[in-house]
Structure formats: structure tokens, C-alpha cells
Design a protein around this motif. Sequence first.
Motif, PDB file in Angstrom:
ATOM      1  N   THR A 168      10.907   4.434  -4.162  1.00  0.00           N
ATOM      2  CA  THR A 168      10.434   3.248  -4.818  1.00  0.00           C
ATOM      3  C   THR A 168       9.135   2.544  -3.799  1.00  0.00           C
ATOM      4  N   ILE A 169       7.927   2.189  -4.540  1.00  0.00           N
ATOM      5  CA  ILE A 169       6.969   1.526  -3.944  1.00  0.00           C
ATOM      6  C   ILE A 169       6.814   0.169  -4.048  1.00  0.00           C
ATOM      7  N   THR A 170       6.927  -0.770  -3.052  1.00  0.00           N
ATOM      8  CA  THR A 170       6.845  -1.958  -3.113  1.00  0.00           C
ATOM      9  C   THR A 170       5.500  -2.787  -2.351  1.00  0.00           C
ATOM     10  N   PHE A 171       5.446  -3.979  -2.302  1.00  0.00           N
ATOM     11  CA  PHE A 171       4.253  -4.174  -1.926  1.00  0.00           C
ATOM     12  C   PHE A 171       4.500  -5.550  -0.885  1.00  0.00           C
ATOM     13  N   SER A 172       3.710  -5.845   0.233  1.00  0.00           N
ATOM     14  CA  SER A 172       3.995  -6.662   0.991  1.00  0.00           C
ATOM     15  C   SER A 172       3.705  -8.172   0.799  1.00  0.00           C
ATOM     16  N   GLY A 173       2.733  -8.311  -0.264  1.00  0.00           N
ATOM     17  CA  GLY A 173       2.462  -9.721  -0.872  1.00  0.00           C
ATOM     18  C   GLY A 173       1.628  -9.612  -1.892  1.00  0.00           C
ATOM     19  N   LEU A 208      -4.739   7.174 -10.421  1.00  0.00           N
ATOM     20  CA  LEU A 208      -3.529   7.463  -9.538  1.00  0.00           C
ATOM     21  C   LEU A 208      -2.735   8.747 -10.394  1.00  0.00           C
ATOM     22  N   THR A 209      -2.563   9.576 -10.042  1.00  0.00           N
ATOM     23  CA  THR A 209      -1.771  10.772 -10.413  1.00  0.00           C
ATOM     24  C   THR A 209      -0.337  10.693  -9.837  1.00  0.00           C
ATOM     25  N   VAL A 210       0.633  10.488 -10.722  1.00  0.00           N
ATOM     26  CA  VAL A 210       2.197  10.401 -10.451  1.00  0.00           C
ATOM     27  C   VAL A 210       2.897  11.773 -10.659  1.00  0.00           C
ATOM     28  N   ASP A 211       3.177  12.363  -9.705  1.00  0.00           N
ATOM     29  CA  ASP A 211       3.513  13.906  -9.802  1.00  0.00           C
ATOM     30  C   ASP A 211       5.004  14.135  -9.255  1.00  0.00           C
ATOM     31  N   LYS A 212       5.607  13.045  -9.089  1.00  0.00           N
ATOM     32  CA  LYS A 212       7.089  13.089  -8.823  1.00  0.00           C
ATOM     33  C   LYS A 212       7.899  11.769  -9.221  1.00  0.00           C
ATOM     34  N   ASN A 213       9.110  11.816  -9.404  1.00  0.00           N
ATOM     35  CA  ASN A 213       9.549  10.738  -9.987  1.00  0.00           C
ATOM     36  C   ASN A 213       9.817   9.580  -8.852  1.00  0.00           C
ATOM     37  N   MET A 214       9.309   8.362  -9.349  1.00  0.00           N
ATOM     38  CA  MET A 214       9.297   7.327  -8.355  1.00  0.00           C
ATOM     39  C   MET A 214       9.067   6.044  -9.323  1.00  0.00           C
ATOM     40  N   THR A 215       9.598   4.619  -8.657  1.00  0.00           N
ATOM     41  CA  THR A 215       9.295   3.580  -8.978  1.00  0.00           C
ATOM     42  C   THR A 215       8.158   2.388  -8.628  1.00  0.00           C
ATOM     43  N   ALA A 269      -4.877   4.380   4.773  1.00  0.00           N
ATOM     44  CA  ALA A 269      -3.313   4.152   5.399  1.00  0.00           C
ATOM     45  C   ALA A 269      -2.908   2.968   4.647  1.00  0.00           C
ATOM     46  N   ASP A 270      -1.785   2.975   4.302  1.00  0.00           N
ATOM     47  CA  ASP A 270      -0.831   1.776   3.907  1.00  0.00           C
ATOM     48  C   ASP A 270      -1.449   1.287   2.539  1.00  0.00           C
ATOM     49  N   SER A 271      -2.390   2.446   1.653  1.00  0.00           N
ATOM     50  CA  SER A 271      -2.810   1.980   0.500  1.00  0.00           C
ATOM     51  C   SER A 271      -1.887   2.333  -0.583  1.00  0.00           C
ATOM     52  N   LEU A 272      -2.059   1.969  -2.020  1.00  0.00           N
ATOM     53  CA  LEU A 272      -1.153   2.211  -2.916  1.00  0.00           C
ATOM     54  C   LEU A 272      -1.359   4.083  -3.176  1.00  0.00           C
ATOM     55  N   ARG A 273      -2.381   4.497  -2.817  1.00  0.00           N
ATOM     56  CA  ARG A 273      -2.690   5.875  -3.203  1.00  0.00           C
ATOM     57  C   ARG A 273      -2.063   6.758  -2.188  1.00  0.00           C
ATOM     58  N   ASP A 274      -2.096   6.046  -0.790  1.00  0.00           N
ATOM     59  CA  ASP A 274      -1.549   6.831   0.283  1.00  0.00           C
ATOM     60  C   ASP A 274       0.037   6.738   0.157  1.00  0.00           C
ATOM     61  N   ALA A 275       0.711   5.643  -0.522  1.00  0.00           N
ATOM     62  CA  ALA A 275       2.175   5.436  -0.698  1.00  0.00           C
ATOM     63  C   ALA A 275       2.665   6.426  -1.744  1.00  0.00           C
ATOM     64  N   ILE A 276       1.993   6.588  -2.676  1.00  0.00           N
ATOM     65  CA  ILE A 276       2.458   7.676  -3.790  1.00  0.00           C
ATOM     66  C   ILE A 276       2.553   9.207  -3.047  1.00  0.00           C
ATOM     67  N   THR A 277       1.489   9.323  -2.131  1.00  0.00           N
ATOM     68  CA  THR A 277       1.486  10.497  -1.429  1.00  0.00           C
ATOM     69  C   THR A 277       2.553  10.744  -0.577  1.00  0.00           C
ATOM     70  N   ASN A 278       3.096   9.739   0.032  1.00  0.00           N
ATOM     71  CA  ASN A 278       4.093   9.875   1.230  1.00  0.00           C
ATOM     72  C   ASN A 278       5.452   9.730   0.727  1.00  0.00           C
ATOM     73  N   THR A 279       5.476   8.789  -0.628  1.00  0.00           N
ATOM     74  CA  THR A 279       6.942   8.525  -1.248  1.00  0.00           C
ATOM     75  C   THR A 279       7.541   9.816  -1.325  1.00  0.00           C
ATOM     76  N   SER A 280       9.058  10.011  -1.261  1.00  0.00           N
ATOM     77  CA  SER A 280       9.524  11.220  -1.572  1.00  0.00           C
ATOM     78  C   SER A 280      10.144  11.034  -3.037  1.00  0.00           C
ATOM     79  N   ALA A 281      10.385  12.098  -3.791  1.00  0.00           N
ATOM     80  CA  ALA A 281      11.091  11.996  -5.258  1.00  0.00           C
ATOM     81  C   ALA A 281      12.124  11.145  -5.047  1.00  0.00           C
ATOM     82  N   GLY A 282      12.089  10.201  -6.211  1.00  0.00           N
ATOM     83  CA  GLY A 282      13.028   9.272  -6.554  1.00  0.00           C
ATOM     84  C   GLY A 282      12.992   7.935  -5.579  1.00  0.00           C
ATOM     85  N   THR A 295       8.764   2.613   0.200  1.00  0.00           N
ATOM     86  CA  THR A 295       7.435   2.564   1.020  1.00  0.00           C
ATOM     87  C   THR A 295       6.632   1.215   0.463  1.00  0.00           C
ATOM     88  N   LEU A 296       6.115   0.670   1.513  1.00  0.00           N
ATOM     89  CA  LEU A 296       5.547  -0.609   1.524  1.00  0.00           C
ATOM     90  C   LEU A 296       3.890  -0.465   1.465  1.00  0.00           C
TER      91      LEU A 296
END
Length: 226
Positions: A64-69, A79-86, A49-62, A39-40
Motif C-alpha cells: 500500500t502506498i500512503t501519503f505524509s500529508g 505512472l505504470t502500475v505493473d504489480k498489485n498494489m493500493t 526519492a520519496d516521490s509517488l513514482r519512486d514508491a511504485i517502484t519500491n513497493t512490493s506486490a500487494g 510505502t510513504l
Amino acid sequence: MRKSNSQKNRNASFIVRASIAALLLTLSLCLIPMQASATLVTSNSDAGADSLRDAITNTSAGGTITFSGDMTITLDSQLTVDKNMTFDGGSNNITISGGGITRIFSISSGVSAAFRNLTISNAYSNGGSGIRVAASASASVRNCTFSGNQATGNGGALRVNGGGSTATIENSTFVNNSALRGGAIDNDWAGGMTIRNSTFVGNTASSEAGTIRTNTSNLTIENCTF
């Protein structure tokens, strides 16, 4: 016109071979590993939309969240991390700030989270202000900077708290973090913590252990600078 026995046998053999080929194709498709989602983040807003908080919600377990710049993200709440992610800043300059009012990451029990190439700064909480690792959770931190984080309790930058929780910290810098105990890190009844090739500068505690506090022997420190 009646088919001969040999024609019938050839037809039956063809059907069997075709069935076997279809079965093998189905099995091979089932064995192809599923790719974890990426998720970018393109917005530096706290939410939406497209924020880090939004990305945590929408990224599936396992995933990776990356950044556009390059970006600085200032949070209004943790930010609560409630599933495995990077979380991976990659080659970008990514700063995530608590704005002096909130913890940044809280890893829920049973979850494994990895943090790469990030600056985690100006967080504030009662403990583990940059990253709090709950019981039975784990954190992997590499190439990160923790700067100016404060806690009224234990662990200004990072707190590993509770049975079965673990953390591995590599090639990271902790500078000017503060707490009541464990100005930079608090290793509190954790299942294990390893710190390698990291630098600690200017961290302070008003009561105990200006840099790293531990109440367990499950702590390994290798090639660090204090």
C-alpha cells in the motif's frame, strides 16, 4: 559410571520432545502471514526519492502506498502500475494531476490495483486518461474524484479496455471530464464493471455517450446520480 536403561530412556524421551517442540515452532513461524509493505510518499515531485513514482517502484506486490500529508503531484509522464498494489490518500487531500499533458495511471495486464481517497485531475491521453485498465487487469476505485480529464479517444477519466478486465467504482465523483466517446467512463469489451453510489456532473463527449459508454452488457449501475 554406566547409565541404567531407565536413565537412557528418559534422556531419549527428552530429546524426542525437544525435537518435536522445535519442529512445531518452525512450522508456526512459517504459518505467520507476511505483512505486505507500506510505502510513504513525502515528496510531491514527479520523480526522485520519496516521490509517488519512486514508491511504485519500491513497493512490493500487494503493498500500500500512503501519503505524509496534503499534496498535489503533477506528472510529466504516466505512472505504470505493473504489480498489485493500493493507493490510499487516507484523510489527506491528495491530488494527482496529469498537468494537461499525460495519462495518470496505466494498469498493466494481469494486475489488480485499488485507488482510495484520491483526486485524479487534468490528465490527457488518447483514452483512459485518469486510469487505463488493460486486458485481464482490474481496478477498484473508492472515494475518489475525477475532474477535468480529457481523452482524444474513449474514456476521459477511466477506460476499462479488453477481455477479462474489470472495474468496481464506489462513492466517487466524476466532474467535467471529456472524450470523443464516454466523457467520464468507457467500458470497452470488459469482463465486468460495477458503479455504485457515485455522482456524474458536466461530463461530455464530442461523438457518443457524454457520461458512460459501454459495448457490453456486463455493466451494473446502482444508486448513482447523473
